[in-house]
Design a protein around this motif. Sequence first.
Motif, short mmCIF file in Angstrom:
data_model
loop_
_atom_site.label_atom_id
_atom_site.label_comp_id
_atom_site.label_asym_id
_atom_site.label_seq_id
_atom_site.Cartn_x
_atom_site.Cartn_y
_atom_site.Cartn_z
N MET A 34 0.70 -1.04 0.43
CA MET A 34 -0.12 -0.04 -0.09
C MET A 34 1.28 1.37 -0.18
N ASP A 35 0.99 1.58 -0.97
CA ASP A 35 2.43 2.94 -1.52
C ASP A 35 1.63 4.09 -1.38
N GLY A 36 2.33 5.07 -1.29
CA GLY A 36 1.73 6.50 -1.88
C GLY A 36 0.61 7.33 -0.97
N ASN A 37 0.44 7.08 0.38
CA ASN A 37 -0.14 7.51 1.42
C ASN A 37 0.00 9.20 1.56
N ARG A 38 1.12 8.76 1.68
CA ARG A 38 1.99 10.47 2.03
C ARG A 38 1.61 11.60 0.49
N ARG A 39 2.18 10.77 -0.22
CA ARG A 39 1.75 11.88 -1.91
C ARG A 39 0.26 12.58 -1.77
N PHE A 40 -0.33 11.42 -1.52
CA PHE A 40 -2.08 11.57 -1.34
C PHE A 40 -2.54 12.85 -0.09
N LYS A 85 12.62 4.37 10.79
CA LYS A 85 13.79 5.87 10.32
C LYS A 85 12.52 6.87 9.86
N ARG A 86 10.93 6.84 9.77
CA ARG A 86 10.63 8.38 9.71
C ARG A 86 10.55 8.61 10.99
N SER A 87 10.42 10.24 10.85
CA SER A 87 10.17 10.97 11.68
C SER A 87 9.32 10.49 13.04
#
Length: 301
Positions: A34-40, A85-87
Amino acid sequence: MSWVSDYQYSLAERIAMRTLRICGQIPHHVAFVMDGNRRFARSQHIDKIEGHSRGFEKLADCLRWCLDVGVREVTTFAFSIENFKRSSEEVDGLFNLAREKFARLLQEVARLEEHGIRIRVIGNIELLPLDLQKLVATAMLSTERNDKLFLNVAFAYTSHDEITQAVETVLRHGNEDIEAADISERLLEECLYTRHSPPPDLVFRTSGETRLSDFMMWQLSTSVLYFSNVLWPQITFWHFLASILAYQRDRWQLDDFRRRERMHSLELAKTSHFYSERVQKFLATIDEDRRKLLVRVAAAN
Ligand code: FPP
Ligand code: MG
């Protein structure tokens, strides 16, 4: 938002679903990256955690589509070990979302039982905060008797870690009974988190990225890979349908490859000690040990 949505199909979608079932084979096991949540989220000017939350809603739709189309096992990549590794703000936000969803799952155990859905979290759950470990363990135990659709949620997961854990399982729990000559592909496969799952037939990754990102790398050697540019929170029934059609188009050559690989693996197992009494005795302890761990975590204060 429930884990299985009450998706309302249009007439065209109903007809397409029926046609799909009649015309070709439905994959038994589908995996979603499930990729692209932040771009969305950026495109909609909403917070990134809201983007992940919309992503969860799409997962619930996908589960409904899988149930209705006849897919029997779903694996979804919800949190990679790399995501640590994300914030800290985003990691905490994702953990809060998971807390909310697993708590919700416990409230809807009867609904999951009605659909026969069993939840298994695959990953190194000991890396998670204790309260989340407890929720996850309780969710797994609460649905363990269901057997119509298996939902594997890869959480705190990478393939590298899964394979490392498999080796550790052999060394830690095999005691002195397991010898170097006993190590085989079949043995390691039985020590992976997915030991009771057939490999995915189809993998669907959204957002235009054409990488596996350390997801099920052992298990995907003979799967149909399907990549779409759509961002995960924007996935529709028609994207899902297109992925199943791609599977129906491409599965022939993979079936043949799989047959040959299975023969090869059976040959290898015969020449190793896989069927020896001591290896089989060791394998019998794995499920027992894993369940004991879940019971301990679920009961912890
Ligand atoms: C990838 O998009 C998505 C994630 C890292 C998280 C996915 C999690 C959910 C949909 C919630 C699932 C929760 C449960 C409990 C199953 P990204 O963040 O990499 O977005 P980007 O590619 O646009 O940066
Ligand atoms: Mg991404």
